[in-house]
Enzyme design. Structure first.
Site, short mmCIF file in Angstrom:
data_model
loop_
_atom_site.label_atom_id
_atom_site.label_comp_id
_atom_site.label_asym_id
_atom_site.label_seq_id
_atom_site.Cartn_x
_atom_site.Cartn_y
_atom_site.Cartn_z
CB CYS A 171 -0.94 -0.01 1.19
SG CYS A 171 -1.85 -1.55 1.33
CG HIS A 296 -2.30 4.25 5.26
ND1 HIS A 296 -2.12 4.21 3.89
CD2 HIS A 296 -2.39 2.95 5.66
CE1 HIS A 296 -2.09 2.95 3.49
NE2 HIS A 296 -2.25 2.16 4.54
CG HIS A 330 -6.53 0.19 1.34
ND1 HIS A 330 -5.60 0.86 0.56
CD2 HIS A 330 -5.81 -0.37 2.36
CE1 HIS A 330 -4.41 0.72 1.08
NE2 HIS A 330 -4.50 -0.02 2.17
#
Length: 406
Positions: A171, A296, A330
């Site tokens: 990520c 995040h 995400h």
């Protein structure tokens, strides 16, 4: 002592996600707090029979059914179709062509982040093998079934001949692409670099995260006391970086590795702290100079907790912060570049995103988290990206010397 970055201008940027294509669609979503999430069962992206067995929401980009144009049909897959959509958005492809004319194709680099690249096409091939006993006809391009397929396609589509790199650190992949691009510019290996990230929905990510017990059955709620996990999304985000002191700037970047666990972050947050400290140091800025933090914010219990404690340690109460994964899901390897886009929109338009779907903010974030969008003139923003394996990257963006506030 950490060295300062060379002047790096963000000459252009764009994104495509479940919120739509281009900067206007994303800015509109920020202004209205609009989410692009929808139930997985409504969708068909190669795992339709399995999708009916999993109760979750996803951030899907609509209209990726058409194959790539004939000159690039040998690269055709969902991930590269998504990349192609991004190249068409906000005139980005034409902007890169003009940069290539200025610098020469061999002086324009390419650094892209992805988590799974074209693995969806490989999954589809094995599904047909299981059902029919043979693979479907494949393009005469073995590279399609490799992690570098995204970068190979974009390099060919843009006609670039400079250094080309694929970064895959889960990520944080496309956030680290910005850091790698800055090094190419600083070392004189390129005069301009296209950076970004692309990841598309496929069975490996949806059911892989489900196997890790990280997937929420409802729209995700970052930093909510009742958060239950993530929703997977897909997106593409690109930026063009050039050496110049004006305009929107990449001011700092910091990278670190927890090396604590394969998937869980270091509970003490030492790695995330190191990345933030390095990014601020390289930008030559104190934490008090940051006007907005793009978090995040995965909406998992552990990750949000570690990030909340990092923010409380480093920033004064009242510093605006928000997480946008309640709007996009995400987006994995694209998340770092997409976070950069939200930060750049805040700098350019003076509109800070809210944290969509979150209603009961966890106590440690109540002094920071913005649930609703707001207007504010900010000169510097931070964007956090924290990944599996403790691969962390923090970016700092701001206005160049002489630039006015929005």
């Amino acid at each position: 002592m950490t060295s300062r970055l060379c002047p790096v201008r963000v000459s252009a940027y764009t994104a495509v996600s479940a919120l739509g294509a281009g900067k206007p669609a994303h800015l509109d979503a920020v202004i209205h707090g609009r989410s692009g999430l929808s139930p997985l069962g409504r969708h068909d992206f190669g795992v339709a029979p399995l999708a009916q067995t999993l109760d979750t929401w996803v951030g899907r980009v609509q209209g990726l059914e058409d194959p790539l144009p004939d000159p690039w049909r040998h690269w055709d897959c969902r991930n590269n179709r998504l990349a192609w959509r991004g190249l068409q958005s906000d005139g980005f492809m034409n902007t890169v062509r003009r940069a290539t004319e200025r610098h020469g194709a061999h002086r324009v680099g390419l650094v892209l982040g992805t988590s799974t690249a074209s693995i969806g096409a490989t999954e589809d091939a094995y599904q047909q093998l299981a059902q029919c006993g043979e693979f479907p006809p494949q393009p005469d391009n073995p590279a399609l079934h490799t992690l570098h397929s995204l970068t190979g396609f974009v390099q060919e589509a843009l006609g670039l001949r400079g250094p080309a790199q694929t970064i895959s650190t889960a990520c944080s992949s496309s956030a680290k692409a910005f850091a790698s691009a800055e090094r190419l510019l600083r070392l004189g290996l390129a005069d301009a670099v296209v950076v970004g990230g692309v990841d598309s929905l496929c069975g490996s990510v949806v059911f892989g995260f489900h196997a890790l017990q990280l997937v929420s059955t409802e729209p995700c709620r970052p930093f909510d006391t009742q958060r239950r996990g993530i929703n997977i999304g897909e997106a593409t985000a690109f930026a063009l970086l050039e050496r110049a002191p004006d305009g929107l700037q990449l001011l700092g970047c910091g990278e670190s590795s927890d090396a604590h666990h394969l998937s869980a972050p270091d509970p003490g947050g030492q790695g995330t702290q190191a990345a933030l400290d390095m990014a601020l140091s390289r930008a030559g800025l104190p934490a008090s100079a940051i006007g907005y933090i793009h978090l995040h914010g995965t909406a998992t219990p552990q990750n949000d907790d570690v990030e909340a404690r990092l923010i409380a340690r480093c920033f004064e109460p009242g510093t605006p912060a928000s997480a946008t994964k309640g709007m996009t899901g995400h987006t994995l390897g694209a998340a770092g570049a997409l976070g950069a886009v939200f930060g750049l929109l805040a700098l350019e338009h003076g509109i800070l995103p809210g944290t969509t779907n979150t209603t009961s903010v966890e106590p440690g974030m109540r002094a920071y988290l913005r649930v609703e969008p707001s207007r504010a003139r900010v000169r510097h923003v931070v964007s956090n990206s924290f990944a599996f394996g403790g691969s962390n990257c923090v970016l700092v963006f701001g206005h160049g010397a002489g630039n006015r506030h929005p």
